[in-house]
Design an enzyme around this catalytic site. Sequence first.
Site, PDB file in Angstrom:
ATOM      1  N   CYS A  59      39.901  32.559  46.109  1.00 36.48           N
ATOM      2  CA  CYS A  59      40.958  33.064  45.226  1.00 36.48           C
ATOM      3  C   CYS A  59      42.326  33.192  45.902  1.00 36.48           C
ATOM      4  CB  CYS A  59      40.575  34.434  44.663  1.00 36.48           C
ATOM      5  SG  CYS A  59      38.838  34.626  44.234  1.00 36.48           S
ATOM      6  N   CYS A  62      45.619  30.798  45.553  1.00 36.06           N
ATOM      7  CA  CYS A  62      46.485  30.824  44.370  1.00 36.06           C
ATOM      8  C   CYS A  62      47.029  32.218  44.057  1.00 36.06           C
ATOM      9  CB  CYS A  62      45.726  30.310  43.144  1.00 36.06           C
ATOM     10  SG  CYS A  62      45.376  28.560  43.247  1.00 36.06           S
ATOM     11  N   HIS A  63      46.227  33.250  44.325  1.00 32.69           N
ATOM     12  CA  HIS A  63      46.651  34.595  43.905  1.00 32.69           C
ATOM     13  C   HIS A  63      47.232  35.414  45.049  1.00 32.69           C
ATOM     14  CE1 HIS A  63      44.839  34.149  39.899  1.00 32.69           C
ATOM     15  NE2 HIS A  63      43.864  33.514  40.512  1.00 32.69           N
ATOM     16  N   MET A 101      43.204  27.576  36.178  1.00 32.76           N
ATOM     17  CA  MET A 101      42.232  28.421  36.879  1.00 32.76           C
ATOM     18  C   MET A 101      40.870  27.740  36.841  1.00 32.76           C
ATOM     19  SD  MET A 101      41.088  31.600  37.944  1.00 32.76           S
ATOM     20  CE  MET A 101      39.386  32.180  38.070  1.00 32.76           C
ATOM     21  N   HIS A 344      55.578  25.110  46.168  1.00 30.60           N
ATOM     22  CA  HIS A 344      54.207  24.727  46.550  1.00 30.60           C
ATOM     23  C   HIS A 344      54.182  23.389  47.290  1.00 30.60           C
ATOM     24  CE1 HIS A 344      49.874  25.245  46.297  1.00 30.60           C
ATOM     25  NE2 HIS A 344      49.795  23.966  45.985  1.00 30.60           N
ATOM     26  N   HIS A 386      52.336  19.752  39.745  1.00 29.51           N
ATOM     27  CA  HIS A 386      51.593  19.609  41.010  1.00 29.51           C
ATOM     28  C   HIS A 386      51.764  18.166  41.490  1.00 29.51           C
ATOM     29  CE1 HIS A 386      48.363  19.484  43.955  1.00 29.51           C
ATOM     30  NE2 HIS A 386      48.372  20.803  43.935  1.00 29.51           N
TER      31      HIS A 386
END
Length: 553
Positions: A59, A62-63, A101, A344, A386
Site C-alpha cells: 500500500c 501509492c498511499h 486501486m 510520479h 501514467h
Amino acid sequence: MIMWTKLNPIALILVAVLGLTGCGGAGVEESAGAQNADGTIVLTGAEMDRASEIYFKTCAGCHGTLRKGATGPSLLPEARTSLLTTAGLKAFITNGTPGGMPDWGRQGVLNEEEIDLIARFLQVPPPVIPPYTMDDMKAAWKVYVPVEERPTEPQHNRNWENFFGVVLRDMGQVAIVDGDTKEQIGIVNTGFAVHILRTSSTGRYFYSIGRDGKITLIDLWTETPTIVAEGKASFDARSIEVSKYNGPKGDFTDKYIIVGGYTPSHFVIFDALTLEPLTVVETKGKALGSEEFVEEARVAAIVASHKDPLWVVNVKETGMVWLVDYSDVNNLGISQIPTARFLHDGGWDKTGQYFLVAANAENKIVVVDVDNKKLEAIIETGKTPHPGRGANVVHSKFGNLWITGHLGENKLSFIKTSPGDGRWSVVKEVVLPGDGGGNLFVKTHPNSKHIWADRPLNNNADLQRSLFVIDTETLEVIKTLTVPDKYAGRAVHMEYNKGGDEVWVSVWGTKEEVTAVLVFDDKTLTLKNEITGDWVRTPTGHFNVYNTVHDIY
Ligand code: DHE
C-alpha cells in the site's frame, strides 16, 4: 504474491518506532485484537508487526508510508478510514476501484484474514519514519570487485549493447538476456522487489534499485554478468540515474549516480563505479501552494540531462521539480521549480530540452524547460496519467508528439511538443478497445511506425493480457494482441531492441508460475520468440542497454 520470510527492515523499524513513540497506546494491545467495548479498533503487537509489513509491501507506494496519500487518497483515520469502517475498507481492498486501486483480494495477493487486518490497521494512527543516515549507508556499502581489477574490454563476443536486463521482481533477481540470440546469459541475486534498472552512461553496467533502497551494480563486460558492488540509499526507493554529461563543463560519464528515496525522503549521490555514498540531501519542505510542511516528500522519477551536468529530480508530495547540478558534488547547485503536486513518472521530449512528468493525482502533465530551468506548461490530460517515460513520435501534421496513457480512464493523450499552434496541448486522444483504464506503459522507437500500450491494471482479465498497437501516422489502433493461453499473468511493460524492430513484453504472473518474456516482430505484429524456462517468474520491467543509455522511447 511476494511473501517475506523475514520482516523487511523498515517494517522492523516501524514496529520498533511504534513501540517507542507510544502509538501503540492508541491502538496496539499485547493480546486479543479486534475492537474495544467503546468501538475503538485495537491491534495486538503481533498484528501490528504483520500489518506494517503488509502495508509497506502493498500500500505504501501509492498511499505513503505516513498514509497521508499521494497517487491514492489519504488513509488517516481522521481523513476517511474511520468513516469507511472495517467493512467499507475491506470492500475497497478486495475489489479495487476503476480509478486504479488494485483488487488485492480478487487477485489473491491478500487473503481474507490479511484484508481484515489491514482494514483495522488503517483505522489506528500511522507509524513515525526513522532516519537512514550516511553511517547506515557506509555500513551497507560493499565492493566485490575493485575498479582496477575489472576488465578494460568485454570478455565475450556478444553484442552487449543489445542486452536486456529483465527484472524478476518477486524472485529478487535480475536476468540478463542477449537481445540478438535471446539466450539468458546470467541471473544475479539483487534482493527484495527490484523496481527498475538503469544503465551507466557507457552502457557497460546495469544499476538495479530495489524497493528496499538496495543498489546493485552489474558488470556486463565480464564473461557472465557479475555483481561488482552493492549499496543502500534508504529503506524504500523507486528511482536511480547516472551522470550522463560529457562536454565543455567536464566529462561526468559514469562518475556519479543518484538514488531517490521514498522513505526517508531524500536523494543520495554515490560514486558510479564503486557505489561509495558521497552526499545526501533531504527533500522535505512546504507543499506547493500551501503552508503545509511535508515530512514525507518522496523522490519519484529522476532523469539525467545529456546537455548539462544536471539531474531532474521530481519530489512527489511537494510538487517541486529540483534541477540538481552535480558539477561540484560537494556544493550542489539546486534550482527548485514549483509545478504541481504528486509528481510520479515521466520522460524527455524528442529534443531533450523538455521533461514531461505526470502529476498523477492532479490529472496533469507538467512540462519543465530544463535548458532554461523554468516551468513551461501544465496540461490537463485525464484521470491519473501514467506515462512511464512516455513515447515520442514525429507526425506529418502535428510535428513532435509525446504520449501518455492513464490509469484511471481509457485514453492515450498525444501532446504536441514542437513549436507552433497547439504546442503543449493534447492534439489527439486515442481510446483503446474495451472499457476502463489500467494502462501503465506506452513505448515506441524512432525506427518504428508503431506505438504499443499495455493495460495490466484493467479490471477485465482479458484486457490485462492484451497489447494495443497504434499507427504513428493515422493515430488509430491497428491491432490487439494477446498473451498465449499457456502463460498465466498480465502483459506489462514494452521495450524495443536496439534496432527498433522487436518489442519485448513481460508476462507478469506469480512466483509459483513460469511465464515468459514475449518478443513481437514490430513489422508484422506477430509473436516471434517466447523467452521462457524455469527462471522466468514474475518478470516486470525490462530494459535494453542501448535504448536506456540514449533515452530512446
Ligand atoms: Fe513503478 C517507473 C513508482 C508500482 C514497474 N515507478 C516508476 C517510476 C516511479 C515509480 C516513481 C519512475 C522512475 C524513474 O523513471 O526514475 N511504481 C511506483 C510506485 O510508487 C508504485 C505505484 C507503487 C509501489 O509500491 O511501488 C509502482 N511499478 C509499479 C508496479 O507495480 C510495476 C508495474 C511492477 C513492479 O515493479 O512492481 C512497476 N515502474 C515500473 C517500471 C518502471 C517504473 C517497469 C520504469 C518504466 C520505464 O520504461 O522506464
